[in-house]
Design an enzyme around this catalytic site. Structure first.
Site, PDB file in Angstrom:
ATOM      1  N   SER A 199       0.848  -1.188   0.000  1.00  0.00           N
ATOM      2  CA  SER A 199       0.000   0.000   0.000  1.00  0.00           C
ATOM      3  C   SER A 199       0.884   1.239   0.000  1.00  0.00           C
ATOM      4  O   SER A 199       2.101   1.145  -0.022  1.00  0.00           O
ATOM      5  CB  SER A 199      -0.907   0.006   1.233  1.00  0.00           C
ATOM      6  OG  SER A 199      -0.125   0.322   2.378  1.00  0.00           O
ATOM      7  N   LYS A 200       0.247   2.350   0.049  1.00  0.00           N
ATOM      8  CA  LYS A 200       0.905   3.647   0.052  1.00  0.00           C
ATOM      9  C   LYS A 200       2.029   3.758   1.094  1.00  0.00           C
ATOM     10  O   LYS A 200       3.046   4.389   0.866  1.00  0.00           O
ATOM     11  CB  LYS A 200      -0.161   4.666   0.406  1.00  0.00           C
ATOM     12  CG  LYS A 200      -0.350   5.821  -0.339  1.00  0.00           C
ATOM     13  CD  LYS A 200      -0.934   6.480  -1.353  1.00  0.00           C
ATOM     14  CE  LYS A 200      -0.123   7.703  -1.723  1.00  0.00           C
ATOM     15  NZ  LYS A 200       0.447   7.647  -2.991  1.00  0.00           N
TER      16      LYS A 200
END
Ligand code: GLU
Length: 419
Positions: A199-200
């Site tokens: 994810s980010k």
């Protein structure tokens, strides 16, 4: 072989999507097949033209060109409706409160031979008659995918593992339409180095971010090819042609693969060092939007891991910067101004201003003061670069040229004297 990449334009292209696109592209190239691009834009609220453009742009940047498409799934609604009609008239589907449901057999199982995961058998009892058309007449996702894969003559569906659970339904729809389903291969999940789903938090998560961070498309292709696939135990570097030659689904792992941006940085640095200087220069110019002196590029090449490293490292060769406070107070003390003044004189008097003469001049000052090299080089560095990071000091001074070097040292001396 006909393969496809079928992104939903509900956001940007993530690294997982890029890997799916790359694997499909490699297969099409290896087998002389076609790589079809289909935009799954049936979610009218979340699909935007901007997202479509961003995805196409990311694919173009990665140089993953498609042979057919982009086709819009939404525009294929008439084909979806016709397929539903066919299912109804053959008795494979029935109307239920305005919606249409596919008839799922009560017993037996639906078996998929996944090229990566092996046999996946789902008891039909576990699947209820499911909706293929809503009461508003629109087709459901699995129906649209199955019909599009059929109509586009897709032979191999290679996609993320998150679609495994859709596969039995898509297979049932295809069989009810009298079609043999394509071959399926579901790619492993991507994790960050901490073992959690990518994810980010793990850094650059989209292709656009990778591009803005100064990665090279060929390095990104090489790195993401290795997210779940390997040729042997030891080979890390593959040109794109080598990938085309060697990529094979039978070597794709079913275990999650780890995306580690530090490894990508390292690999990208290796690719940067392999570029001809003129090529590196034009890529840097595209990223920075400025014209750059060849020498500045040349002396930075070994010190960068991404194109974005160039400006903080060597931007001072293009335009003058303010002195960084922390660097200044760390370096400009204990007689540094005096050594800097001596360096200025030596540089002013040098017969020439190439790397060697600059080196001789500065080393002469080191000797005269019986100083450590850094006690002379760091004040010069702060004077010309504003900070303590730069390419090699002699190379930097020579690249900057005599006049500009002396002018910057003068400003530093003025500041040091309280001016
Ligand atoms: N549109 C789906 C996605 O973006 C992919 C569907 C498929 O490959 O079958 O995840």
């Amino acid at each position: 072989m006909r393969v496809r990449f079928a992104p939903s334009p509900t956001g940007v292209l993530h690294i997982g999507g890029a890997r799916t696109a790359l694997y499909n592209w490699l297969l099409a190239h290896r087998h002389g097949g076609a790589f079809v691009l289909r935009i799954e834009d049936t979610d009218r609220e979340r699909s935007t033209p901007e997202n479509v453009e961003q995805i196409l742009d990311a694919l173009r940047w990665l140089e993953l060109d498609w042979d057919e498409g982009p086709l819009s799934q939404a525009e294929r609604a008439p084909a979806h409706t016709a397929a539903i009609e066919q299912l109804l008239s053959a008795g494979h589907a029935y109307e239920d409160e305005g919606a249409v449901r596919l008839r799922v057999p009560d017993d037996g199982e639906t078996v998929i031979q996944d090229l990566i995961r092996g046999e996946i058998a789902t008891p039909n009892q576990a699947i209820q008659d499911f909706v293929v058309r809503r009461s508003d007449g629109s087709a459901l996702y699995n129906l649209a995918v199955a019909v599009d894969d059929r109509d586009m003559g897709i032979t191999h569906v290679v996609r993320g593992e998150d679609h495994i659970s859709n596969t039995p339904r898509q297979v049932m729809i295809l069989r009810a339409l009298g079609e043999e389903p394509p071959v399926y291969a579901h790619l492993p999940l991507l994790h960050g180095p901490d073992g959690k789903k990518l994810s980010k938090r793990h850094g650059a998560a989209s292709v656009q971010e990778l591009r803005a961070s100064g990665y090279l498309p060929e390095a990104v292709r090489n790195y993401i090819a290795l997210l779940g696939w390997g040729y042997d135990e030891s080979t890390t570097f593959f040109t794109t042609d080598e990938l085309i030659d060697r990529f094979d689904l039978s070597r794709v792992s079913k275990n999650p693969a780890v995306f580690d941006e530090q490894k990508l940085r390292w690999m990208n640095g290796r690719y940067l060092r392999g570029l001809p200087v003129e090529e590196l220069k034009s890529r840097l110019e595209r990223l920075t939007g400025r014209e750059l002196p060849t020498e500045a590029v040349e002396i930075s090449q070994d010190k960068m891991q991404t194109l974005a490293d160039f400006w903080p490292l060597a931007g001072f060769l293009v335009e003058r910067r303010d002195f960084d406070d922390r660097a200044w107070s760390k370096v400009m003390r204990d007689g540094a101004a005096e050594r800097l003044r001596a360096a200025r004189e030596a540089l002013e008097q040098a017969d020439a201003f190439d790397v060697e003469t600059v080196e001789q001049a500065l080393r002469g000052v080191v000797e005269r003061f019986d100083a450590k090299p850094k006690d002379v080089f760091q004040p010069v560095r702060v004077a010309i670069a504003g900070t303590t990071v730069s390419p090699g000091i002699f190379e930097s001074v020579a690249a900057l040229g005599r006049q500009e070097t002396l002018a910057r040292i003068d400003s530093a001396l003025l500041k040091a004297s309280g001016g």
